[in-house]
Design an enzyme around this catalytic site. Sequence first.
Site, PDB file in Angstrom:
ATOM      1  N   ASP A 172     -10.133 -11.788  11.734  1.00 33.56           N
ATOM      2  CA  ASP A 172      -9.243 -11.896  10.584  1.00 33.56           C
ATOM      3  C   ASP A 172      -7.833 -12.034  11.165  1.00 33.56           C
ATOM      4  OD1 ASP A 172      -8.361 -11.840   8.010  1.00 33.56           O
ATOM      5  OD2 ASP A 172      -8.596  -9.688   7.740  1.00 33.56           O
TER       6      ASP A 172
ATOM      7  N   ASP B  38       2.466   1.999   3.406  1.00 32.97           N
ATOM      8  CA  ASP B  38       3.376   1.001   3.986  1.00 32.97           C
ATOM      9  C   ASP B  38       4.819   1.409   3.759  1.00 32.97           C
ATOM     10  OD1 ASP B  38       1.121  -0.594   4.362  1.00 32.97           O
ATOM     11  OD2 ASP B  38       1.465  -1.728   2.517  1.00 32.97           O
TER      12      ASP B  38
ATOM     13  N   ASP C 275      -5.222 -13.579  10.040  1.00 31.72           N
ATOM     14  CA  ASP C 275      -4.147 -13.457   9.042  1.00 31.72           C
ATOM     15  C   ASP C 275      -2.933 -14.314   9.376  1.00 31.72           C
ATOM     16  OD1 ASP C 275      -5.557 -11.700   7.426  1.00 31.72           O
ATOM     17  OD2 ASP C 275      -4.655  -9.890   8.254  1.00 31.72           O
TER      18      ASP C 275
ATOM     19  N   HIS D 299       0.881  -1.174   0.000  1.00 30.20           N
ATOM     20  CA  HIS D 299       0.000   0.000   0.000  1.00 30.20           C
ATOM     21  C   HIS D 299       0.919   1.226   0.000  1.00 30.20           C
ATOM     22  CE1 HIS D 299      -2.365  -2.881   2.536  1.00 30.20           C
ATOM     23  NE2 HIS D 299      -3.442  -2.299   2.078  1.00 30.20           N
TER      24      HIS D 299
ATOM     25  N   GLU E  70      -9.350 -13.632  -0.644  1.00 37.29           N
ATOM     26  CA  GLU E  70      -8.505 -13.877   0.537  1.00 37.29           C
ATOM     27  C   GLU E  70      -9.098 -15.019   1.369  1.00 37.29           C
ATOM     28  OE1 GLU E  70      -6.704 -10.613   2.561  1.00 37.29           O
ATOM     29  OE2 GLU E  70      -6.959 -11.558   4.522  1.00 37.29           O
TER      30      GLU E  70
ATOM     31  N   ASP F 106      -0.793 -12.435   2.479  1.00 37.88           N
ATOM     32  CA  ASP F 106      -1.355 -11.370   3.317  1.00 37.88           C
ATOM     33  C   ASP F 106      -1.481 -11.981   4.718  1.00 37.88           C
ATOM     34  OD1 ASP F 106      -2.588  -9.260   4.468  1.00 37.88           O
ATOM     35  OD2 ASP F 106      -4.264  -9.123   3.065  1.00 37.88           O
TER      36      ASP F 106
ATOM     37  N   ASP G 282      -5.145 -13.676  -1.879  1.00 40.05           N
ATOM     38  CA  ASP G 282      -4.431 -13.290  -0.671  1.00 40.05           C
ATOM     39  C   ASP G 282      -4.411 -14.515   0.227  1.00 40.05           C
ATOM     40  OD1 ASP G 282      -3.719 -10.779  -1.344  1.00 40.05           O
ATOM     41  OD2 ASP G 282      -4.779  -9.756   0.285  1.00 40.05           O
TER      42      ASP G 282
ATOM     43  N   HIS H 121     -10.849 -14.006   4.571  1.00 38.91           N
ATOM     44  CA  HIS H 121     -12.075 -13.245   4.299  1.00 38.91           C
ATOM     45  C   HIS H 121     -13.195 -14.196   3.877  1.00 38.91           C
ATOM     46  CE1 HIS H 121      -9.663  -9.309   3.275  1.00 38.91           C
ATOM     47  NE2 HIS H 121      -9.400  -9.790   4.475  1.00 38.91           N
TER      48      HIS H 121
ATOM     49  N   GLU I   7     -11.110  -6.834  -3.632  1.00 41.60           N
ATOM     50  CA  GLU I   7     -10.869  -7.875  -2.625  1.00 41.60           C
ATOM     51  C   GLU I   7     -12.091  -7.971  -1.704  1.00 41.60           C
ATOM     52  OE1 GLU I   7      -6.965  -7.882  -0.843  1.00 41.60           O
ATOM     53  OE2 GLU I   7      -7.817  -8.548   1.059  1.00 41.60           O
TER      54      GLU I   7
HETATM   55  C1  XUL Z   1      -7.386  -6.453   5.103  1.00 44.92           C
HETATM   56  C2  XUL Z   1      -6.698  -6.859   3.876  1.00 44.92           C
HETATM   57  C3  XUL Z   1      -5.883  -5.826   3.194  1.00 44.92           C
HETATM   58  C4  XUL Z   1      -5.925  -5.914   1.696  1.00 44.92           C
HETATM   59  C5  XUL Z   1      -5.224  -4.772   0.990  1.00 44.92           C
HETATM   60  O1  XUL Z   1      -8.160  -7.434   5.685  1.00 44.92           O
HETATM   61  O2  XUL Z   1      -6.767  -8.008   3.473  1.00 44.92           O
HETATM   62  O3  XUL Z   1      -4.586  -5.927   3.649  1.00 44.92           O
HETATM   63  O4  XUL Z   1      -5.349  -7.090   1.241  1.00 44.92           O
HETATM   64  O5  XUL Z   1      -5.698  -3.533   1.362  1.00 44.92           O
HETATM   65 CO    CO Z   2      -5.913  -9.001   1.880  1.00 47.00          CO
END
Ligand code: XUL
Ligand code: CO
Length: 439
Positions: free
Chosen positions: A309, A106, A311, A103, A270, A341, A298, A273, A234
Amino acid sequence: MLMSYFADLPTIQYDGPESRNPLAFRWYDANRNVMGKTMREHLRWAICYWHSFAWAGSDVFGAGTFERPWAPGQPVTPERAQIKLNAAFDFFAKMQAPFFCFHDVDAMADYETIGEYSNNLATIVQAMEGKIAETGVELLWGTANLFGHPRYAAGAATNPEPEIFAWAAHQVRSMLEATHRLKGANYVLWGGREGYDTILNTNLAREMDQLGRFMSMVVEHKHKIGFAGAILIEPKPHEPTKHQYDRDAATVYGFLKRYGLENEVKVNIEANHATLAGNSFEHEIATANALGIMGSIDMNRGDPQNGWDTDQFPNNVPEMTLALYHLLKGGGFTTGGFNFDAKVRRQSMDAEDLFHAHIGGVDVLARSLVNAAAIIEDGTLDHFVAERYAGWNDAFGQNILTGALDLAGTADHAVFSNSNPKAVSGRQEFLENLINNFC
Ligand code: XUL
Ligand code: CO
């Protein structure tokens, strides 16, 4: 020149499944051929900048635990942005990662004004261009962070205030152009705050039209500047807002169709998600394939015992085998890839932990790829599914589908043939056993 933060860690090589070296790949052999493509070409995997380099290891109850030379979580000066860039590309190179993702915020130094935003982004993009040329690590996708700054509390494109919509337009224009300049393969839009916290203060129809207009503007600009990569949305059902418009692949498709964008925009699915939306990861890939909007992935996982989430890095080969199976069935990636991600846990504060996390994730994908290819080459599953629908290939089935038979004609067919068809077994347990033989 400062010593690299990763100086004590090696470049990660393939060492084979028998290896007990934790700093080597056991399954990911970049040049190994699987169904006509190398593992590297199939997986197109990427390291994300945000979790590994911008996040400080903080959570809602506690401060950052990661002590890094670029001081994540502290104000980002131009010097710190440069130290972070050097470290990030050093890590990408040591991991032999083909791609990375980022991003705007970042990578760049902090800003106050819109002019400073543009300058600080331009400075880091120029430095990044040099790093890409030096290391050969490519950009899988770029994106703009339209959710972190307090101005986006009520959304970006769906904000009740058009001046905020314009700020979002500035960030997306800047990052789309930066992604184009850096030869990125895709551009991603995640609508983290494109939704609502309470419907009491929300005009749904107004907000959806704003989002549709925003997406159309992004697509128009992509063509105007000649960016050949894919635009990807996304999906995520909620978090940070209570409800987000892009809840899953099928919802996004409906939205795209409504605004005439279904041939212009695809999805970045993702894993975590998908499960937050109450879908399995492979369901989302299969749905995107069926709708013709599969773009990129992702890669991460949630925790089955809680609803966040989280991750985490993927670690379940049988689960991922099904995801890879559907990806291969859909023809695999074109511009997309597997972006990790995913973040190491807050207690995993050492540089080495970043290596273990990515090595493990890449190995899970590589092993699952081999399994999925074996399922396809075996053919039993494909044959079973094809046989299940075989009736639709006959004249009667085709006449229904092409419209030669209407409702009455179809019903009469049943009446005149005195039909009494029987249900047949779906063989779920047989198929589950079959898949387990490959994992
Ligand atoms: C948030 C997420 C973000 C996107 C990019 O849940 O997945 O990091 O991948 O903005
Ligand atoms: Co993501």
